[in-house]
Design an enzyme around this catalytic site. Structure first.
Site, PDB file in Angstrom:
ATOM      1  N   LYS A 194       7.843  27.833  11.736  1.00 12.08           N
ATOM      2  CA  LYS A 194       7.227  27.820  13.062  1.00 12.08           C
ATOM      3  C   LYS A 194       7.268  29.242  13.626  1.00 12.08           C
ATOM      4  O   LYS A 194       8.302  29.749  14.011  1.00 12.08           O
ATOM      5  CB  LYS A 194       7.950  26.885  14.023  1.00 12.08           C
ATOM      6  CG  LYS A 194       7.034  26.600  15.217  1.00 12.08           C
ATOM      7  CD  LYS A 194       7.721  26.318  16.506  1.00 12.08           C
ATOM      8  CE  LYS A 194       8.329  27.477  17.197  1.00 12.08           C
ATOM      9  NZ  LYS A 194       7.377  28.415  17.832  1.00 12.08           N
ATOM     10  N   GLU A 268      20.255  34.270  13.798  1.00 17.35           N
ATOM     11  CA  GLU A 268      20.233  35.719  14.050  1.00 17.35           C
ATOM     12  C   GLU A 268      19.782  35.875  15.493  1.00 17.35           C
ATOM     13  O   GLU A 268      18.631  35.606  15.816  1.00 17.35           O
ATOM     14  CB  GLU A 268      19.272  36.374  13.054  1.00 17.35           C
ATOM     15  CG  GLU A 268      19.539  37.848  12.871  1.00 17.35           C
ATOM     16  CD  GLU A 268      18.676  38.695  13.768  1.00 17.35           C
ATOM     17  OE1 GLU A 268      19.121  38.984  14.912  1.00 17.35           O
ATOM     18  OE2 GLU A 268      17.566  39.064  13.359  1.00 17.35           O
ATOM     19  N   CYS A 302      15.997  43.194  18.228  1.00 19.86           N
ATOM     20  CA  CYS A 302      17.284  42.539  18.475  1.00 19.86           C
ATOM     21  C   CYS A 302      18.443  43.512  18.341  1.00 19.86           C
ATOM     22  O   CYS A 302      19.444  43.406  19.036  1.00 19.86           O
ATOM     23  CB  CYS A 302      17.465  41.356  17.533  1.00 19.86           C
ATOM     24  SG  CYS A 302      17.158  41.750  15.815  1.00 19.86           S
ATOM     25  N   GLU A 399      20.790  41.554  27.227  1.00 18.34           N
ATOM     26  CA  GLU A 399      19.688  42.055  26.422  1.00 18.34           C
ATOM     27  C   GLU A 399      18.430  42.115  27.300  1.00 18.34           C
ATOM     28  O   GLU A 399      18.031  41.121  27.889  1.00 18.34           O
ATOM     29  CB  GLU A 399      19.469  41.073  25.272  1.00 18.34           C
ATOM     30  CG  GLU A 399      18.453  41.506  24.258  1.00 18.34           C
ATOM     31  CD  GLU A 399      18.406  40.564  23.053  1.00 18.34           C
ATOM     32  OE1 GLU A 399      18.447  39.338  23.244  1.00 18.34           O
ATOM     33  OE2 GLU A 399      18.333  41.070  21.929  1.00 18.34           O
TER      34      GLU A 399
HETATM   35  P1  NAI Z   1      13.177  32.359  22.165  1.00 19.55           P
HETATM   36  O1  NAI Z   1      14.526  32.384  21.584  1.00 19.55           O
HETATM   37  O2  NAI Z   1      12.872  31.332  23.189  1.00 19.55           O
HETATM   38  O3  NAI Z   1      12.081  32.177  21.008  1.00 19.55           O
HETATM   39  C1  NAI Z   1      12.274  32.399  19.649  1.00 19.55           C
HETATM   40  C2  NAI Z   1      11.625  31.277  18.841  1.00 19.55           C
HETATM   41  O4  NAI Z   1      12.298  30.052  19.100  1.00 19.55           O
HETATM   42  C3  NAI Z   1      10.173  31.007  19.170  1.00 19.55           C
HETATM   43  O5  NAI Z   1       9.494  30.669  17.983  1.00 19.55           O
HETATM   44  C4  NAI Z   1      10.245  29.813  20.093  1.00 19.55           C
HETATM   45  O6  NAI Z   1       9.069  29.045  20.112  1.00 19.55           O
HETATM   46  C5  NAI Z   1      11.373  29.035  19.500  1.00 19.55           C
HETATM   47  N1  NAI Z   1      12.066  28.126  20.416  1.00 19.55           N
HETATM   48  C6  NAI Z   1      12.182  28.211  21.758  1.00 19.55           C
HETATM   49  N2  NAI Z   1      12.910  27.184  22.221  1.00 19.55           N
HETATM   50  C7  NAI Z   1      13.278  26.437  21.155  1.00 19.55           C
HETATM   51  C8  NAI Z   1      14.067  25.261  20.989  1.00 19.55           C
HETATM   52  N3  NAI Z   1      14.624  24.646  22.021  1.00 19.55           N
HETATM   53  N4  NAI Z   1      14.257  24.787  19.750  1.00 19.55           N
HETATM   54  C9  NAI Z   1      13.715  25.409  18.695  1.00 19.55           C
HETATM   55  N5  NAI Z   1      12.959  26.519  18.789  1.00 19.55           N
HETATM   56  C10 NAI Z   1      12.741  27.038  20.003  1.00 19.55           C
HETATM   57  O7  NAI Z   1      12.843  33.759  22.739  1.00 19.55           O
HETATM   58  P2  NAI Z   1      11.729  34.094  23.840  1.00 19.55           P
HETATM   59  O8  NAI Z   1      11.699  33.081  24.927  1.00 19.55           O
HETATM   60  O9  NAI Z   1      10.475  34.310  23.134  1.00 19.55           O
HETATM   61  O10 NAI Z   1      12.316  35.419  24.452  1.00 19.55           O
HETATM   62  C11 NAI Z   1      13.299  35.355  25.473  1.00 19.55           C
HETATM   63  C12 NAI Z   1      14.339  36.401  25.260  1.00 19.55           C
HETATM   64  O11 NAI Z   1      14.998  36.149  24.038  1.00 19.55           O
HETATM   65  C13 NAI Z   1      13.810  37.798  25.112  1.00 19.55           C
HETATM   66  O12 NAI Z   1      13.652  38.408  26.336  1.00 19.55           O
HETATM   67  C14 NAI Z   1      14.884  38.447  24.314  1.00 19.55           C
HETATM   68  O13 NAI Z   1      15.911  38.890  25.142  1.00 19.55           O
HETATM   69  C15 NAI Z   1      15.389  37.341  23.431  1.00 19.55           C
HETATM   70  N6  NAI Z   1      14.832  37.400  22.071  1.00 19.55           N
HETATM   71  C16 NAI Z   1      15.624  37.879  21.104  1.00 19.55           C
HETATM   72  C17 NAI Z   1      15.142  37.986  19.825  1.00 19.55           C
HETATM   73  C18 NAI Z   1      15.992  38.522  18.749  1.00 19.55           C
HETATM   74  O14 NAI Z   1      15.498  38.784  17.662  1.00 19.55           O
HETATM   75  N7  NAI Z   1      17.259  38.696  18.962  1.00 19.55           N
HETATM   76  C19 NAI Z   1      13.781  37.629  19.484  1.00 19.55           C
HETATM   77  C20 NAI Z   1      13.020  37.086  20.585  1.00 19.55           C
HETATM   78  C21 NAI Z   1      13.553  37.010  21.826  1.00 19.55           C
END
Ligand code: NAI
Length: 822
Positions: A194, A268, A302, A399
């Site tokens: 996904k 991660e 990240c 972050e």
């Molecule tokens: P997120 O963690 O919500 O999204 C990452 C992935 O998880 C996306 O594919 C999303 O559709 C999916 N997802 C969201 N809720 C889920 C759930 N309950 N169960 C399973 N999958 C789910 O990150 P988002 O909202 O895009 O970004 C928010 C903050 O997260 C950013 O501002 C940043 O600080 C952090 N982030 C950190 C990342 C990293 O690589 N460490 C990558 C992306 C975001």
């Protein structure tokens, strides 16, 4: 027209845009938008919702995507399940050829992939073209190699985990796909991916590539959608493993949702990585390092070096040079080959960045941004340097995931280490100094999965990448990452849980019990300690008969003052165990925390000596242990065999102590990448109730071998061996606090220990319900858990009860990158 000297002076440049036609044509080829890719075919589900996906640089709609629901997830998981037998049944060589074809295909279509990535994500074409896509190809090549080698060498006796659900973020869309899909397929798993809702297009193009290379249907499936789609994938019972990259908040939800399900999990998560600059560092290199650390991919990384910690003497010069460099950065059209920073992925992310910076300003930060303006169309944010902020401010701790860096100063190396580790995260760090001794002193001291020395944001398929603490667990890349997609083949009849540990027994069930008291003391058979024990003298000495705990190298009376009666299989009382409570558990954690650092700092040779000494003394004390085991119902021969097996096991880990060493990865830069096995820190282990002694030794010894401090819980009747065991520890040079022993009721001790933020890891060898509880409670500090039902075949004689699988669970790999050459 300006002459050359003027151009050198002004550094002005003309636009050099990459033609985006190739990607726009590919998008236009699906005028109705995109469906999902399941079982080797594109499907457009009638009932599913649709949503727009945007070009961040312009804010314009690119196309429409499918919001997959339960039905699409069901179909995709079904397809992956259906494809699994054939895919895992292929030879390693056959799978290698497919991965190789995918790598070649990525290279062949590199321009299309790069332009599409830049359109969809907003990152500069220079980065997608020169970093993301070449690394994607590299991951498939590298893992074609692992596919070829699967089933041989150290990978022998391992099998794929099964159907893997992979959920990825929007910052490196295709690269995160490659990090997850390549090892999963190499190891023989099938995948449902996904992608992030903001950036699904390159994953959909990759699906086209799978068709082009003839990947068997169902091996790779894509369902697009938001968090709800992700949650449906996580919850699906047909998924054997979830691999997730994203925010720590969602990581927590996934840990909770999978607790007790038996699904394997790697997370991660986020970071607030320190970028440590000593005053002897080459400051010009440092400035370019900061550019790569925080303005690469607009800071949406990240492991971004978002916290500069600079030694006081160098701070003013560094700030001046950084501001000068920032003034020259180019923010704008990501398709322009001269652009340094592109667009922010989505308005919601842009708002989050603005809001956090404004909050920082209110909290006293001096916010510095270049004098030039950012484009008015599209979603842009300028490079930003914040100074003068208190280290406790939200902007300094959370972050941002944007081009915003905070800068603090430190005085001494010790202070640098302390500040670097003053975060709940532990993903990465970089260290800048010309003094190699200093660098190699600081690198092991920083709690992070990757440490770059005089460089930053280096990645390669041959090196593992992943976090400590709330940055998650598990590694991606290299052999470290491959283990996440493999499990040992168990030849025994299969049972529930990982590898069927519940199946079969090689020791008789002893039948001893701990008499369970009424809910609250005093009551039931819990008895105050001054009462005389029923049935037997538990410590055999005839003088002090009080059953105790062992905390901080000392025998300790249980805080509540109560003991519990152990009944043998015939029903008679055979002894008592101390009834540890929450306070005892907390005391044990405190003692272990104090002991953990010094124990980890001992040499491996020294730890081996302690383990050998334990073995020797256990052998000497075999009569006493055998007697305890007979009390618990093991027959005489069984008891003798169990003690001997425990001695052998201690020898095994004494042997491993100075042999479970790391590697130097062959990454394609002029550097060495040192993969070091580091202990988790403080680990709680609830050993199996039977076999009482061998179970305890098999759980404690690998953790000690790897340099952890341990809180060993001897549950139920197994507590009957506590007395001889702590005397053994006392007499074998085990430093105080390195092993702490608690006895009593699992249900009373487990919650405190699983909730405790001072515990870094938790091994649980008890009931399935208890294991689920440990996993659920672990989310506070994202402690690493290992839950297995026990005992299983091989605990007495075989390899299932010992070896490298245990040592891998007892350690986390830190990769230290050290460039060489001038
Ligand atoms: P997120 O963690 O919500 O999204 C990452 C992935 O998880 C996306 O594919 C999303 O559709 C999916 N997802 C969201 N809720 C889920 C759930 N309950 N169960 C399973 N999958 C789910 O990150 P988002 O909202 O895009 O970004 C928010 C903050 O997260 C950013 O501002 C940043 O600080 C952090 N982030 C950190 C990342 C990293 O690589 N460490 C990558 C992306 C975001």
């Amino acid at each position: 027209m300006s002459d050359v000297s003027e151009i050198f002076d002004s550094m002005e440049y003309g636009p050099a845009p990459e033609d985006s036609g190739i990607a726009r044509e590919w998008i236009a080829g699906r005028p109705d938008g995109f469906g999902v890719f399941i079982d080797g075919a594109w499907r457009t589900p009638e009932d599913a919702g649709r949503f727009d996906t945007f070009e961040p640089a312009s804010g314009q709609v690119l196309t429409r995507l499918t919001q997959s629901g339960r039905a699409e997830v069901e179909a995709a998981v079904g397809a992956a399940r259906g494809a699994l037998p054939r895919w895992r049944g292929l030879s390693g060589h056959e799978r290698a050829r497919f991965l190789y074809a995918l790598a070649r295909g990525i290279q062949k279509h590199a321009r299309l992939f790069s332009v599409l990535e830049t359109l969809d994500n907003g990152k500069p074409i220079r980065e997608s073209r020169d970093i993301d896509i070449p690394l994607v190809a590299r991951h498939f090549y590298h893992h074609a190699g692992w596919a070829q080698l699967s089933g041989s060498g150290e990978l022998a006796d391992h099998e794929p985990v099964g159907v893997v659900g992979q959920i990825i973020p929007w910052n490196f869309p295709l690269l995160m796909l490659a990090w997850k899909v390549a090892p999963a397929l190499a190891a023989g798993n099938t995948v449902v991916l996904k992608p992030a809702e903001f950036t699904s297009l390159t994953a959909l193009l990759f699906a086209d590539l799978c068709l082009e290379v003839g990947l068997p249907n169902g091996v790779f499936n894509v369902v697009t959608g938001d968090g709800e789609t992700g949650a449906a994938l996580v919850a699906h019972p047909g998924v054997d493993k979830i691999a997730f990259t994203g925010s720590t908040e969602v990581g927590r939800l996934i840990r909770e949702a999978t607790a007790g399900s038996g699904k394997r999990l790697s997370l991660e998560l986020g970071g607030k990585s320190p970028f440590v600059v000593f005053d002897d560092a080459d400051l010009d290199s440092v400035v370019e390092g900061v550019v790569d650390a925080i303005w690469f991919n607009q800071g949406q990384v990240c492991c971004a070096g978002s916290r500069i910690l600079v030694q006081e003497g160098a701070a003013a010069t560094l700030v001046d040079r950084l501001r000068a460099r920032m003034e020259k950065l180019r923010v704008g059209d990501p398709l322009d080959k001269a652009t340094d920073m592109g667009a922010i992925v989505a308005p919601v992310q842009l708002d989050r960045i603005r809001e956090m910076v404004e909050e920082g300003r209110r909290e006293g930060a001096e916010v510095w941004q270049p004098s030039w303006g950012i484009p008015e169309e599209g979603w842009f944010y300028p490079p930003t340097l914040c100074t003068g902020l208190h280290p406790d401010a939200r902007l300094a701790r959370e972050e941002v995931f944007g081009p915003v860096v905070v800068l603090h100063t430190f005085r001494t190396p010790a202070e640098a280490i302390q500040m670097a580790n003053d975060t709940r995260y532990g993903l990465a760090a970089s260290i800048w100094t010309e003094n190699v001794n200093q660098a190699l002193h600081i690198a092991p001291a920083i709690k992070a999965g990757t440490v770059w020395v005089n460089c930053t944001n280096r990645f390669d398929a041959a090196s593992g990448f992943g976090g400590y603490r709330e940055s998650g667990f598990g590694r991606e890349g290299g052999l470290e990452g491959l283990w996440e997609y493999l499990r040992p083949i168990r030849t025994a009849p299969s049972g529930a849980g990982e590898g069927g540990e519940r199946a079969g027994r090689d020791l008789p069930t002893t039948g001893a019990t701990l008499e369970t008291p009424a809910p609250s003391p005093p009551g039931g058979t819990a008895r105050p300690q001054d009462a005389s024990p029923a049935g037997a003298d538990p410590d055999g000495g005839g003088i002090d008969v009080t059953a105790k705990l062992y905390i901080g190298g000392r025998q300790a009376r249980p805080d509540g003052g109560y003991t519990l009666l152990v009944r043998g299989p015939e029903g008679g009382g055979v002894g008592e165990v101390a009834r540890g409570n929450r306070k005892d558990a907390r005391n044990a954690v405190e003692a272990a925390r104090k002991a953990a650092g010094p124990w980890a700092a001992r040499t491996a040779h020294n730890r081996a000596q302690v383990l050998f000494y334990l073995a020797e003394n256990l052998s000497q004390a075999s009569a006493e242990f055998e007697a305890r085991l007979r009390d618990l119902g093991t027959d005489g021969r069984g008891a003798a065999a169990e003690v001997q097996a425990s001695v052998r096991r201690l020898f095994t880990y004494a042997a491993w102590a100075d042999k479970f060493d790391g590697r130097v990865h062959a990454t394609p830069f002029r550097n060495v990448t040192l993969a070091m096995n580091e202990p988790l820190g403080v680990v709680t282990v609830v050993s199996p109730e039977t076999p009482a002694l061998l179970g305890a030794i098999s759980s404690l010894a690998p953790l000690l071998c790897a340099g952890n401090a341990v809180i060993g819980v001897l549950p139920g009747a197994a507590g009957h061996i506590a007395g001889p065991l702590y005397r053994l520890l006392d007499g074998s040079d085990v430093p105080g606090g390195v092993v702490n022993l608690l006895t009593g009721l699992d249900d009373e001790l487990r919650p405190t220990l699983a909730d405790h933020d001072g515990v870094d890891g938790f091994w649980y060898f008890g009931s399935a319900g208890g294991g689920a509880d440990v996993e659920r409670r672990s989310i506070g500090n994202m402690k690493r858990t290992w839950t297995r039902s026990a005992p299983g075949p091989g605990w007495l004689t075989g390899e299932a009860g010992e070896g490298e699988a245990f040592l891998r669970e007892a350690t986390q790999v830190k990769n230290i990158w050290i460039p060489y050459g001038e």
